[in-house]
Design an enzyme around this catalytic site. Structure first.
Site, mmCIF file in Angstrom:
data_model
loop_
_atom_site.group_PDB
_atom_site.id
_atom_site.type_symbol
_atom_site.label_atom_id
_atom_site.label_comp_id
_atom_site.label_asym_id
_atom_site.label_seq_id
_atom_site.Cartn_x
_atom_site.Cartn_y
_atom_site.Cartn_z
ATOM 1 N N CYS A 46 0.852 -1.181 0.000
ATOM 2 C CA CYS A 46 0.000 0.000 0.000
ATOM 3 C C CYS A 46 0.892 1.236 0.000
ATOM 4 O O CYS A 46 2.114 1.145 0.096
ATOM 5 C CB CYS A 46 -0.911 -0.007 1.227
ATOM 6 S SG CYS A 46 0.015 0.032 2.788
ATOM 7 N N GLU A 105 0.788 -0.975 16.246
ATOM 8 C CA GLU A 105 -0.043 0.211 16.007
ATOM 9 C C GLU A 105 -0.900 0.538 17.223
ATOM 10 O O GLU A 105 -1.035 1.705 17.608
ATOM 11 C CB GLU A 105 -0.933 0.000 14.773
ATOM 12 C CG GLU A 105 -1.795 1.211 14.470
ATOM 13 C CD GLU A 105 -2.786 0.972 13.341
ATOM 14 O OE1 GLU A 105 -3.865 1.604 13.366
ATOM 15 O OE2 GLU A 105 -2.487 0.163 12.437
ATOM 16 N N THR A 137 -6.066 0.554 12.019
ATOM 17 C CA THR A 137 -6.290 0.767 10.587
ATOM 18 C C THR A 137 -6.354 -0.516 9.776
ATOM 19 O O THR A 137 -6.819 -0.496 8.631
ATOM 20 C CB THR A 137 -5.183 1.656 9.983
ATOM 21 O OG1 THR A 137 -3.925 0.989 10.099
ATOM 22 C CG2 THR A 137 -5.123 3.006 10.675
ATOM 23 N N CYS A 174 -7.993 1.616 6.867
ATOM 24 C CA CYS A 174 -7.369 2.269 5.715
ATOM 25 C C CYS A 174 -7.924 1.741 4.397
ATOM 26 O O CYS A 174 -8.412 0.611 4.297
ATOM 27 C CB CYS A 174 -5.847 2.151 5.782
ATOM 28 S SG CYS A 174 -5.130 0.757 4.924
ATOM 29 N N SER A 212 1.365 -10.090 10.509
ATOM 30 C CA SER A 212 0.730 -9.021 9.741
ATOM 31 C C SER A 212 -0.775 -9.114 9.920
ATOM 32 O O SER A 212 -1.417 -10.035 9.406
ATOM 33 C CB SER A 212 1.093 -9.142 8.256
ATOM 34 O OG SER A 212 0.255 -8.321 7.465
ATOM 35 N N SER A 255 1.801 -5.454 3.314
ATOM 36 C CA SER A 255 3.238 -5.356 3.590
ATOM 37 C C SER A 255 4.044 -6.424 2.863
ATOM 38 O O SER A 255 5.241 -6.564 3.108
ATOM 39 C CB SER A 255 3.491 -5.450 5.102
ATOM 40 O OG SER A 255 2.794 -6.539 5.672
#
Length: 321
Positions: free
Chosen positions: A12, A126, A164, A194, A222, A266
């Protein structure tokens, strides 16, 4: 065999920015460059930078004073920023702007006296960074059941934010529970999850029904990659989250006619192509690129790094061990 290649997939804009940021920092400073946590949650990316002299740390005490330090795409708490200043580290902020948006929302709600309910996964980088913005006013929930257990001092003054990279469907279940429990709950004007997370989930949701098996390229830590595998599995399609071609099991493809391949935000494209080449070689697979949505988002490099590079050479005080 046919391969359905989901598009969008893979990197992204936030990951692209963070990786370019680290590449430029290594080229500018030379190794070692330090990164607080993994730059992104992907084994191949982290291993590649480790070979280039990048040092990933879990504590700033591991970083020599005066050294260049990148904050990962997942963001950091104000406490970490204060530690970096105290150690005179040359900090470069590679936080995804969409994560920064959530941090700013947390600060705004905290200043207005709200109790903030953060929907996210405990222990995720995060989440740790976001909760650090207002630790005394923020509580974490993962499920609708967690909402039932909340003890809020003023139920009239509650707001929610989200990590997100959540599953859109899972987040909506928790949000519905929050709205039922706290009818006046406040929320940001724009969804926190996101665009890239939503787009990749939508692609899997739309395409998995056409496949006999789904391969998701991404690492186990992830969050957004795990959600993709979970969506396909929830539709009853065998789904495998793998870092790369070395983890493929031939038994997965017995009697299989169509394989959907996607990648978390990612995961680099080269690991996708290695899996495609494997299926072409082993099964004579053909490829159909299945485009669900076009993406054209780009985030610039952090201003601090752009200014350093424009200066032409690293500051004299930069330490190299």
């Amino acid at each position: 065999m046919k391969i359905l290649l989901a598009n969008p997939r893979g990197f992204c804009a936030g990951v692209n920015m963070a990786i370019e940021c680290l590449e430029r920092a290594v080229a500018f400073f030379g190794p070692p460059v330090y990164v607080y946590h993994e730059i992104v949650h992907n084994k191949y990316v982290v291993d590649r930078f480790t070979r280039e002299g990048v040092v990933f740390v879990e504590s700033l005490e591991e970083v020599p004073e005066g050294s260049p330090l990148l904050y990962s795409a997942h963001g950091v708490s104000p406490e970490i920023r204060a530690q970096a200043r105290a150690r005179k580290l040359l900090a470069i902020d590679a936080t995804c702007p969409l994560v920064t948006k959530v941090h700013l929302e947390a600060i705004r709600y905290a200043k207005s006296g709200y109790t903030i309910v953060l929907i996210g996964h405990e222990g995720h980088d995060e989440v740790i960074g976001t909760m650090g913005e207002a630790p005394d006013q923020m509580v974490l929930v993962e499920t609708a059941e967690d909402v039932d257990k909340l003890q809020i001092a003023d139920p009239e003054k509650v707001a929610y934010l989200t990590q997100t990279t959540l599953s859109v469907d899972d987040a909506n279940i928790v949000i519905a529970a929050l709205r039922k429990r706290f009818p006046k709950i406040a929320n940001p004007p724009k969804d926190d999850i996101c665009y890239a997370t939503q787009n990749r989930q939508e692609a899997v949701r739309e395409l998995a029904a056409r496949a006999d098996v789904v391969l998701v390229l991404g690492s186990q830590n992830s969050s957004n990659s795990r959600r993709l595998a979970e969506i396909a599995a929830g539709m009853g399609i065998p789904s495998h989250l793998i870092d790369g071609v070395s983890e493929i099991q031939p038994s997965w493809f017995q009697g299989v006619e169509t394989v959907l391949i996607t990648a978390g935000a990612s995961a680099p494209e080269n690991v996708v192509q290695e899996c495609v080449e494997y299926l072409q070689t082993q099964h004579g697979a053909t490829i159909e690129e299945a485009v669900i949505r076009e993406e054209a988002v780009h985030f610039p490099l952090p201003k601090s790094l752009r200014e350093l590079i424009a200066g032409g050479e690293p500051p004299a005080a930069v330490a190299h061990s």
